[in-house]
Design an enzyme around this catalytic site. Structure first.
Site, PDB file in Angstrom:
ATOM      1  N   CYS A   7     -41.988 -86.282 -64.768  1.00 16.53           N
ATOM      2  CA  CYS A   7     -41.552 -85.195 -63.851  1.00 16.53           C
ATOM      3  C   CYS A   7     -40.539 -84.390 -64.361  1.00 16.53           C
ATOM      4  O   CYS A   7     -40.654 -83.570 -63.538  1.00 16.53           O
ATOM      5  CB  CYS A   7     -39.723 -85.857 -63.416  1.00 16.53           C
ATOM      6  SG  CYS A   7     -38.425 -86.021 -64.751  1.00 16.53           S
ATOM      7  N   CYS A  32     -37.713 -85.728 -73.393  1.00 11.92           N
ATOM      8  CA  CYS A  32     -37.461 -86.992 -73.455  1.00 11.92           C
ATOM      9  C   CYS A  32     -38.373 -88.009 -74.638  1.00 11.92           C
ATOM     10  O   CYS A  32     -38.430 -89.047 -74.366  1.00 11.92           O
ATOM     11  CB  CYS A  32     -37.723 -87.924 -71.669  1.00 11.92           C
ATOM     12  SG  CYS A  32     -39.511 -87.439 -71.046  1.00 11.92           S
ATOM     13  N   ALA A 288     -56.731 -85.666 -81.300  1.00 16.83           N
ATOM     14  CA  ALA A 288     -56.398 -86.431 -81.784  1.00 16.83           C
ATOM     15  C   ALA A 288     -55.233 -88.341 -81.227  1.00 16.83           C
ATOM     16  O   ALA A 288     -56.015 -89.146 -80.704  1.00 16.83           O
ATOM     17  CB  ALA A 288     -55.926 -86.865 -83.261  1.00 16.83           C
ATOM     18  N   ASN A 290     -54.479 -88.498 -78.039  1.00 15.52           N
ATOM     19  CA  ASN A 290     -55.920 -88.691 -76.736  1.00 15.52           C
ATOM     20  C   ASN A 290     -56.254 -89.724 -77.125  1.00 15.52           C
ATOM     21  O   ASN A 290     -56.653 -90.428 -76.249  1.00 15.52           O
ATOM     22  CB  ASN A 290     -55.495 -86.894 -76.298  1.00 15.52           C
ATOM     23  CG  ASN A 290     -56.740 -87.618 -74.168  1.00 15.52           C
ATOM     24  OD1 ASN A 290     -57.279 -88.575 -74.523  1.00 15.52           O
ATOM     25  ND2 ASN A 290     -56.319 -87.549 -73.605  1.00 15.52           N
ATOM     26  N   GLN A 706     -23.509 -92.214 -51.659  1.00 17.71           N
ATOM     27  CA  GLN A 706     -23.292 -90.807 -50.356  1.00 17.71           C
ATOM     28  C   GLN A 706     -22.311 -91.696 -49.504  1.00 17.71           C
ATOM     29  O   GLN A 706     -21.709 -90.873 -48.540  1.00 17.71           O
ATOM     30  CB  GLN A 706     -24.249 -91.337 -49.559  1.00 17.71           C
ATOM     31  CG  GLN A 706     -25.536 -90.414 -49.636  1.00 17.71           C
ATOM     32  CD  GLN A 706     -27.127 -90.489 -49.461  1.00 17.71           C
ATOM     33  OE1 GLN A 706     -27.742 -91.223 -49.642  1.00 17.71           O
ATOM     34  NE2 GLN A 706     -27.362 -90.289 -47.990  1.00 17.71           N
ATOM     35  N   ARG A 849     -34.353 -90.913 -45.421  1.00 17.72           N
ATOM     36  CA  ARG A 849     -34.567 -89.598 -44.753  1.00 17.72           C
ATOM     37  C   ARG A 849     -34.845 -89.384 -42.983  1.00 17.72           C
ATOM     38  O   ARG A 849     -36.405 -89.847 -43.507  1.00 17.72           O
ATOM     39  CB  ARG A 849     -34.957 -88.408 -45.313  1.00 17.72           C
ATOM     40  CG  ARG A 849     -34.292 -87.078 -44.704  1.00 17.72           C
ATOM     41  CD  ARG A 849     -35.212 -85.831 -46.053  1.00 17.72           C
ATOM     42  NE  ARG A 849     -34.868 -84.656 -45.706  1.00 17.72           N
ATOM     43  CZ  ARG A 849     -34.348 -83.388 -46.416  1.00 17.72           C
ATOM     44  NH1 ARG A 849     -35.417 -84.097 -47.885  1.00 17.72           N
ATOM     45  NH2 ARG A 849     -34.105 -82.267 -46.209  1.00 17.72           N
ATOM     46  N   GLY A1007     -27.336 -88.755 -41.575  1.00 20.80           N
ATOM     47  CA  GLY A1007     -27.709 -88.458 -40.447  1.00 20.80           C
ATOM     48  C   GLY A1007     -28.052 -87.358 -40.263  1.00 20.80           C
ATOM     49  O   GLY A1007     -28.309 -87.292 -38.119  1.00 20.80           O
ATOM     50  N   GLU A1180     -33.408 -83.821 -40.655  1.00 22.38           N
ATOM     51  CA  GLU A1180     -33.977 -84.971 -40.799  1.00 22.38           C
ATOM     52  C   GLU A1180     -34.892 -84.706 -39.814  1.00 22.38           C
ATOM     53  O   GLU A1180     -36.505 -85.212 -40.369  1.00 22.38           O
ATOM     54  CB  GLU A1180     -33.891 -86.368 -40.174  1.00 22.38           C
ATOM     55  CG  GLU A1180     -32.526 -86.680 -41.635  1.00 22.38           C
ATOM     56  CD  GLU A1180     -31.902 -88.137 -41.005  1.00 22.38           C
ATOM     57  OE1 GLU A1180     -31.519 -88.215 -39.953  1.00 22.38           O
ATOM     58  OE2 GLU A1180     -31.568 -88.493 -41.667  1.00 22.38           O
TER      59      GLU A1180
END
Ligand SMILES: Cc1cc2nc3c(=O)[nH]c(=O)nc-3n(C[C@H](O)[C@H](O)[C@H](O)COP(=O)(O)OP(=O)(O)OC[C@H]3O[C@@H](n4cnc5c(N)ncnc54)[C@H](O)[C@@H]3O)c2cc1C
Ligand code: FES
Ligand code: FES
Length: 1235
Positions: A7, A32, A288, A290, A706, A849, A1007, A1180
Site C-alpha cells: 500500500c 513495514c 537472488a 526473487n 463515523q 459510499r 450520506g 456520493e
C-alpha cells in the site's frame, strides 16, 4: 497499514553506502518490510524528519497539501516520502513527470483519485508544463531533511551513537541476527550452522510481504554488506550480482541496452522489470531473493524468472564449501539450495536477428502479480521468408506449477517458417494440448489462462510477421499504451461569498502531509496498556465445538483470552431494531453458531501487539455440524428463511406506480434479464482501531468511528453503564467510506469489554488481513428485471426485483435505497421495484459510499442498455427519448446537463472516431458511454450539535461540530462558514476533535450531507453569537474583532453558543444532476483495459468549498472505477473463508488505473435556494456515475463481439475484471489469424 509492501503508506527514505563503490545511495523503501537490525549503519528519513510546523514544511509536503492532494491524510506521509526519495535520488539530474507517475504506483490512496497528488508532485518535474511549474518552488531550493538532533538541515551523515555491537569472531551478531561483511564470512557462517539450523538470508526482506508464513527461522543472516553480491560486469557476458536490487538491475539493463549492441534486448527486459511490484519493492527486493522465492514456491509467477529464462540467462551459485556452479534457471529450480548462495546471473549476448518479447498480464495496471507472464525469443532468418533458426523459446508463468517451457511447441517450431499460417495454427494446437492450466480459486479460470497464453504467442508472432498480417490484425502486436495522465478542473467561484465558496486548502492538510496529524493509533501507549487481537473463525455455517486457548495462555506476556462464555458483560454490539435498520442482534464474540468465516470468536489480550498476534494463532478451534456455506444471493433465494422484502423504516417497501401488467400487454418490445454487482471492501487505509481506558466514572473510548453515538450506546449496554459514563472521542479517520459505522462498534465493544474485565487500558488495532476477514463490505446485488417499450421505444413498464446481500444477518440492507433510486432520470408509464434482503454465510456487509444508490442507478442503466440493444437503438438517443420531463424546472434540468457534457466532451465526434477505430482494429476496441444521473436529496433526517466558543484575549474561535473528519473536508467547510458568519480570518479558528459531550445524541457521519448540516448548525450558532454581541457592536462600530470580543467578555456576554441541527430546522431538499462521459480501450487478446478519458459534469450548487468538492468528485469516481473493474472478493466454496484478503489478492485502483484524461466540471451559476448556503452535496453522487465506465466497456466489448459474429445482448455484471471482459469478447484461438 498492510504490512506487506502493498500500500505504500509506510514509505521512508533509506540512505546508505553502496557496498561496492561506497557511494551514498538514497531510495524509497517500505518500512513495514525493513527489519530494524538491517538498518544498522543506514539513515532512515521519515516524513517527520523533512519538515514540520515549527521549522517549516518541506516543499514536497506543502505542495501536496496546497494542491489538495491530501483528504483523510493516511496515505499522505507515504506519498510525500516516495516523492522525496525520488528527488533525493535524482538531486542532480532532476526528475521527469513519467518518473513521478511510476514512483507512485506502489502508494494506494482511497480518497483522492490520485489526480491532485500527481499534479502536485509533477510541479517538481523538469518537463512539467509551464502551468504546473509555475505552482512550484525552484527545485534547487528543495533543501535537505531536518535533522532531529540538530534541528538544522541534514548534512547527509550522522555520528553513530554507538549501537551495541556484539561480535562473535569477526561477524556482527545480535541475538539470532548475523551480519557477515564478506563472502568468506558468509560461507563460514553457513557451514557452521549445519543442516538442522533453519536460516534465512536477509537481502531486501520483501519476500516476507508475499510469503508471510515462511519460517519461523532459527537464524537471520543479513547479506547487505557483502560486496561480492553486488558486482556488475558490463562486458560480454553481462554479469549482475545476486544482491543487486531490481531497480538497479532495471537501470543497468536500460543503460546497457542503449549502448552495447550485444545487449540490444536488455531494454525489453528492463521494461518488464519495471512491472514488478512497485518502486519501493524494487528498491529493496534483490535478484537472488526473487529467484529464491520461485525456488521455494514453484507457483510464484516470478517476472524475473521469466525474463531471465527468455534470454537463456544462467545463475551462478556458490556453496558454503566454496564450490561454484553455473546453472540454467531450470536446473536451479531442481538444485538443493541449502547452504548455497546465489552469486550472480549471467546474461548472454544475442544478435539482432533475435526477436524477444515478454508479457505480464495482471489484475490491474501496476503493482500486481501476474495472472500470466510469458517470454518468447526466436532467432529469425528473413532471407528466406520468416524462418525460425533452430528452436525458439516459449515460456509461461502462472499457468501450471510444473510448466516453464512449452517444449513440444518449441520443438515443433524449430526451423519452421513463421509466416506460414498453417504452421502457426498447428503451433497453437500444440500449445492447446501442452498448456493444461491449473485451476486456482484466486486466479482466472483455465480457459482464460490458456486462451490468453495462446494470445500472447499470437502477439509475438504478429510482431515478427509485421505487415504480412492483414491491417486489422496488426494492432494485436501492440500493448495498450497509457500516456501521461492529465486533468482539468473547472468551477466558478464568487469572491463576494468568500471565504465560503472560496477554493481553500484543507485546514489540516499540511499537518497530514508532515505526519503531525494524529490518528487513533498514534495515541501514546500508557505504561500498563494491553493489546487485543481477535481470534477469528475459519469456517462458516457451523457451530463451535471447542475453543482451546491453553497454548496461547502459556506464552509470556499473554494476559487473558476472552470469549463469549467467559465474559461477565453483555455480548452484543448491534441490537435488533436498533439504529441503521438492523433486524438482528450481532454478537461481539460468537457464542455457538458461527455465521461466517472471519467471525470473532474471542480476544487474546497481551502485553504487546506482537505477542497477542502470535498467541492468537495458537488458539485451537474445532467446529461441528458444518454445512456447506451459502455464499451467493441466488443460492440464498432458494431458502425463504434467507430472504425477505426490505421493510426499511416501516412496512415492506414496494415502489410502484401505474398498471405494470397493462404496460407489458401494450408493449411491443419486452425484455427480461438479470444483473449482478459484487461487493467492495472499503479499503480505508486506517484499519479499525479502538483504545479504551477505564476511568473513575466509566470508560474513555478513542475510536475510529463515523458514529460515536452507536459506539457509546453499544458499550454502555454491554458494560451496563449509563451512556453518560461512556466518553467517546475521535479526532479524525484515515478514511471510512461507511465502513466505520456499525463495524467500528464491534472493535470498540470488544476493546471496552477487555478494558472492563481486566481494569486496564486496552488497544485493538486490526491488521489488514483480520480487518478484511472480520468485516464485510458493500452489499452485493442481484436484480431480476422485465421491461417493455411501445413500438417507438418509449418505456411502458418496468418490473424489478432488487436483492441486496446483507451477509450473515439482515442488518443494514440497502435494497430500499436502490429501489428508491432505480428510476434515475427516466419516465415509465408503470413500474414496480421490489427491494429484497438476502442473508448469506459471509461477513456482515455494511454501508459503503453511496450504498444502494450506486446499485439502483446501475441496475436501471443496465436495463436501459438492454432495451436499446434489443431495439437496435443508439443508447444515448434511447436515454434521451425516455427522459422524465414531467417535473418542475429543477427536475427537468437533466436534459440541459446531458447536452452540456455531450458538447463539452465532443461526444458525437469521438463516437464517430471510435467507430472508425473499431472497424480498423480486430484486437483493440474502444467504447464510449454517456451516463446521466439524478440524485434527489429529499430530506436531512440527522442530528448534529455544533458548539462555537469565542475566546477573549485575541478573539480566537474553537469549534466542535458533530461530524467526523474522515477526509471529506468537513472541518474546512465548517471553518469557512464560521469565518464568514463571524467576519473573521480562517486562521483564528480551530476545530476540535468530535466527542460525545459536545455532540451528545449526534448522528452518524454519512450520506454526503453531514458537512452541509454541520455548516448549517455552525451558521446558526454564529448567528446566535452575533445577536448576543450586537448591542456591544452597535456601541463600538469601529472596534476590531478582538476588541469587540474583549468588550463582550467584560460585559459578561456568554461567548459560547451551540446549535442542535434536527429535521425541525426544516432545511429543504434538492436534486443533484450529473452526467459522465467515459471512454475506454480494451485489448481483445488479453482483456486488459485502459480508461482513456472521463468527463464529469456535476451540479454541486454553489460549492461551499470548490477544491474540496472537486476532490470528492474525483475520489468517489475512482472508488467506483474499482467497484466496476478490479475489486473482486473470492470465497472458498467449502469453508466460506474470504480468500481475497490483503493487497496481494485485492486490487483497488492505483494511480495508473485512473482516466488518462480526467476532466471535472462543476456546473456554473448553479446556486440553489434550498441548499445550505446554496450548495449541494458531493461525496456520493459521483460514485453512482462511475458505472459509466462499465457501459463504456460494454460498448467496446460489443464491437469485439460483433467481429466474433455474436452482436446480440449479453450479461455484463460488475466487476468486469480482465478475465470476465476477455470471456465476454468471445475471444478464442480459432480467431488468431494472419489474414
Ligand atoms: C508488494 C510486493 C509486490 C511484488 N510484486 C512482484 C511482481 O509483480 N513480480 C515478481 O516477480 N515479484 C514480485 N514481488 C517479489 C519481489 O520481487 C521479491 O520479494 C524480491 O525480489 C525478493 O528479494 P529480497 O531481496 O527482498 O529477498 P528476501 O526477502 O530478503 O529473501 C527472499 C529469499 O531469498 C533468499 N535469498 C536472498 N538472497 C539470497 C542469495 N544471495 N542467495 C541465496 N538465497 C538468497 C532468502 O533466504 C529468502 O529465502 C513482489 C513483492 C512484494 C512485497
Ligand atoms: S506497504 Fe508498508 S504498510 Fe503497506
Ligand atoms: S488521502 Fe489518500 S487514503 Fe485518504
Amino acid at each position: 497499514m498492510c504490512r506487506e509492501g502493498g500500500c505504500g503508506a509506510c514509505v521512508v527514505t533509506l540512505s546508505n553506502n553502496d557496498p561496492v563503490t561506497g557511494n551514498k545511495q538514497c531510495r524509497a523503501v517500505n518500512s513495514c518490510l525493513l527489519p530494524l537490525l538491517s538498518c544498522h549503519g543506514s539513515e532512515i528519513t521519515t516524513v517527520e524528519g523533512i519538515g514540520n510546523k515549527k521549522d517549516g514544511y518541506h516543499p514536497v509536503q506543502s505542495q501536496l497539501a496546497d494542491m489538495n492532494g491530501s483528504q483523510c491524510g493516511y496515505c499522505s506521509p507515504g506519498m510525500v516520502m516516495s516523492m522525496y526519495s525520488l528527488l533525493q535520488k535524482n538531486s542532480g539530474a532532476g526528475v521527469t513527470m513519467k518518473e513521478i507517475e511510476s514512483s507512485l504506483g506502489g502508494n494506494i490512496c482511497r480518497c483522492t483519485g490520485y489526480r491532485p497528488i500527481m499534479d502536485a508532485f509533477k510541479t517538481f518535474a523538469k518537463d512539467a508544463p509551464q502551468e504546473l511549474k509555475s505552482r512550484c518552488v525552484d527545485v534547487e531550493d528543495l533543501g535537505n531533511a531536518i535533522c532531529p538532533k540538530t534541528g538544522s538541515a541534514c548534512q547527509g551523515h550522522c555520528e553513530s551513537n554507538g549501537l551495541a555491537k556484539v561480535v562473535d569472531g569477526e561477524i556482527f551478531k545480535m541475538g539470532n541476527w548475523y551480519r557477515p561483511e564478506s563472502l568468506e564470512q558468509l560461507m563460514a557462517l553457513l557451514s557452521s550452522f549445519g543442516r538442522e539450523v533453519k536460516y534465512r538470508l536477509v537481502a531486501g526482506n520483501t519476500g516476507t510481504g508475499v510469503y508471510k508464513d515462511d519460517g519461523p527461522y532459527d537464524v537471520y543472516v543479513d547479506i547487505n554488506k557483502i560486496g561480492d553480491l553486488y558486482q556488475v560486469s558490463k562486458e560480454s557476458p553481462l554479469i549482475i550480482g545476486g544482491g543487486i536490487n531490481l531497480t538497479v538491475m532495471q537501470e543497468t539493463l536500460s543503460s546497457i541496452g542503449s549502448t552495447n549492441p550485444d545487449y540490444w534486448y536488455a531494454v525489453t527486459l528492463a521494461e518488464h522489470i519495471e512491472k514488478i511490484g512497485s518502486v519501493p519493492v524494487r528498491n529493496a527486493g534483490s535478484i537472488a531473493g526473487n529467484l529464491m522465492m520461485k525456488h521455494g514456491h514453484r507457483e510464484f509467477p516470478s517476472d524475473l524468472f521469466i525474463v531471465l529464462e527468455t534470454v537463456g540467462a544462467k545463475i551462478t551459485i556458490i556453496s558454503c564449501k566454496r564450490e561454484i556452479q553455473q546453472l540454467t534457471l531450470e536446473q536451479f529450480l531442481e538444485t538443493d539450495m541449502n547452504g548455497q548462495i546465489i552469486l550472480h546471473v549471467t546474461l548472454p549476448p544475442l544478435s539482432t536477428d533475435h526477436i524477444i518479447k515478454t508479457f505480464k498480464i495482471m489484475p490491474r495496471s501496476c503493482n500486481a502479480h501476474a495472472y500470466i507472464n510469458a517470454g518468447f525469443c526466436a532467432k529469425i532468418s528473413r532471407q528466406e521468408n520468416i524462418r525460425i533458426v533452430g528452436k525458439p523459446t516459449i515460456i509461461f508463468g502462472g499457468i501450471r506449477t510444473s510448466l516453464v517451457h512449452a517444449i513440444e511447441t518449441e520443438n515443433f517450431l524449430a526451423d519452421k517458417f513463421l509466416d506460414d499460417e498453417m504452421t502457426f495454427q498447428n503451433a497453437l494446437k500444440m500449445l492447446d494440448q501442452e498448456l493444461c492450466p491449473e485451476e486456482h480459486l484466486l486466479n482466472p479460470d483455465s480457459d482464460y489462462l490458456k486462451t490468453v497464453a495462446q494470445g500472447l504467442f499470437y502477439k509475438f508472432v504478429l510482431t515478427i510477421i509485421g505487415d504480412k498480417a492483414a491491417p486489422e490484425f496488426r494492432s494485436g502486436a501492440l500493448n495498450l499504451e497509457r500516456k501521461m495522465m492529465s486533468g482539468k478542473q473547472d468551477y466558478d467561484t464568487d469572491s463576494k461569498e468568500w471565504p465560503v465558496n472560496q477554493p481553500t486548502i484543507k485546514v489540516e492538510a499540511r499537518a497530514q502531509c508532515s505526519g503531525e496529524a494524529k490518528y487513533i493509533d498514534d495515541i501514546p501507549v500508557c505504561s500498563d496498556e494491553l493489546f487485543g487481537v481477535f481470534v477469528l473463525s475459519t469456517v462458516a455455517n457451523c457451530y463451535i465445538d471447542q475453543i482451546d486457548a491453553s497454548d496461547a495462555l502459556k506464552i509470556d506476556g499473554v494476559v487473558a483470552f476472552l470469549e463469549a462464555k467467559s465474559i461477565k458483560t453483555d455480548n452484543l454490539f448491534v441490537f435488533a431494531q436498533g439504529a441503521f435498520d438492523s433486524q438482528n442482534n450481532e454478537e461481539v464474540f460468537c457464542s455457538g453458531k458461527v455465521l461466517y468465516a472471519g467471525q470473532s470468536l474471542g480476544l487474546i489480550v497481551a502485553s504487546s501487539q506482537s505477542i497477542a498476534a502470535r498467541a492468537a494463532k495458537l488458539v485451537r478451534i474445532t467446529y461441528k455440524d458444518h454445512q456447506k456455506p451459502v455464499l451467493t444471493i441466488k443460492e440464498a433465494m432458494k431458502n425463504p428463511e434467507r430472504t425477505m422484502i426490505h421493510a426499511a423504516f416501516g412496512p415492506p417497501n414496494v415502489f410502484d406506480a401505474g398498471d405494470v401488467q397493462g404496460g407489458f400487454s401494450s408493449s411491443e418490445t419486452v425484455i427480461e434479464g438479470e444483473f449482478e454487482i459484487g461487493t467492495q471492501y472499503h479499503f480505508y487505509m486506517e484499519t479499525l482501531v479502538a483504545v479504551c481506558v477505564p476511568v473513575e466514572d466509566g470508560m474513555n473510548i478513542y475510536c475510529s468511528t463515523q458514529d460515536q453515538d452507536a459506539v457509546q450506546n453499544a458499550v454502555a449496554r454491554c458494560l451496563k453503564l449509563h451512556k453518560a459514563q461512556v466518553n467517546v472521542e475521535t479526532r479524525r479517520l484515515g478514511g471510512s467510506y461507511g465502513g466505520k459505522i456499525s463495524r467500528s462498534t464491534l472493535v470498540a465493544t470488544a476493546c471496552a469489554i477487555a478494558a472492563y474485565e481486566l481494569s486496564k487500558p486496552v488497544r485493538i488495532s486490526l491488521d489488514l488481513d483480520s480487518n478484511m476477514a472480520l468485516v464485510g463490505g458493500r452489499l452485493p446485488y442481484y436484480c431480476q428485471y422485465k421491461a417493455g417499450t411501445d413500438k417507438d421505444g418509449v418505456i411502458q413498464a418496468v418490473d424489478m426485483k432488487i436483492v441486496s446481500d446483507c451477509g450473515g444477518n439482515f442488518n443494514e440492507g440497502t435494497a430500499f435505497f436502490a429501489a428508491s433510486f432505480a428510476k434515475n432520470c427516466y419516465a415509465a408509464k408503470s413500474w414496480k421495484f421490489t427491494p429484497f434482503l438476502a442473508k448469506t454465510d459471509t461477513p456482515s456487509n455494511t454501508y459503503c459510499r453511496a450504498p444502494g444508490t450506486t446499485q439502483g442507478i446501475a441496475i436501471i442503466e443496465n436495463l436501459i442498455e438492454h432495451l436499446a440493444k434489443i431495439r437496435q437503438e443508439d443508447p444515448l438517443e434511447f436515454r434521451l427519448k425516455n427522459l422524465n420531463t414531467s417535473g418542475n424546472e429543477e427536475a427537468n434540468s437533466m436534459r440541459k446537463i446531458i447536452d452540456e457534457v455531450r458538447r463539452s466532451s465532443e461526444f458525437d465526434k469521438r463516437l464517430g472516431e471510435i467507430k472508425e477505430f473499431n472497424s480498423n482494429n480486430r484486437w483493440k476496441k474502444r467504447g464510449i458511454n454517456l451516463l446521466p444521473m439524478v440524485y434527489p436529496v429529499e430530506s436531512f433526517p440527522f442530528r448534529y450539535n455544533v458548539l462555537v466558543a469565542i475566546h477573549h484575549e485575541g478573539g480566537s474561535v474553537a469549534v466542535s461540530h458533530g461530524g467526523i473528519e474522515c477526509g471529506q473536508g468537513i472541518n474546512t467547510k465548517v471553518t469557512q462558514v464560521v469565518a464568514r458568519e463571524l467576519g473573521i480570518d480562517i486562521s483564528l479558528i480551530s476545530v476540535k476533535p468530535t466527542n460525545t459531550l459536545t455532540n451528545t445524541n449526534g448522528s452518524v457521519t454519512g450520506g454526503s450531507v453531514t458537512s452541509e448540516m454541520n455548516c448549517y448548525a455552525a451558521m446558526k450558532a454564529c448567528q446566535d453569537l452575533k445577536n448576543r454581541m450586537l448591542p456591544i457592536k452597535e456601541k463600538l462600530p469601529d472596534a476590531s474583532w478582538s476588541e469587540l470580543v474583549e468588550q463582550c467578555f467584560n460585559s459578561n456576554i456568554d461567548l459560547t453558543a451551540r446549535h442542535y441541527y434536527t429535521s425541525d430546522d426544516k432545511v429543504r431538499g434538492y436534486i443533484i444532476h450529473g452526467a459522465t462521459v467515459s471512454e475506454v480501450e480494451v485489448d481483445v487478446l488479453t482483456g486488459e483495459k485502459l480508461l482513456r478519458r472521463v468527463d464529469i459534469l456535476e451540479d454541486a450548487g454553489q460549492s461551499l468549498s470548490p477544491l474540496i468538492d472537486i476532490g470528492q468528485i474525483e475520489g468517489a469516481f475512482v472508488m467506483g472505477v474499482g467497484l466496476w473493474t478490479s475489486e473482486k472478493i473470492t470465497y472458498d466454496p467449502h469453508t466460506g473463508q474470504k480468500l481475497s484478503r490483503g493487497t496481494w489478492n485485492y486490487k483497488p485502483p492505483v494511480n495508473s488505473d485512473i482516466p488518462m484524461d480526467f476532466r471535472i466540471t462543476m456546473l456554473k451559476n448553479a446556486a440553489h435556494p434550498n441548499g445550505i448556503l446554496r450548495s449541494k452535496a458531493t461525496g456520493e453522487p459521483p460514485l453512482c456515475m462511475s458505472v459509466s465506465v462499465l457501459f463504456a466497456l460494454r460498448s467496446a466489448v460489443d464491437a469485439a463481439r460483433s467481429d466474433a459474429g455474436n452482436p446480440g445482448w449479453y450479461r455484463m455484471d460488475g466487476p468486469a475484471t480482465i478475465d470476465k471482459l476477455h470471456k465476454m469478447m468471445l475471444t478464442n484461438s480459432a480467431q488468431y489469424l494472419f489474414q
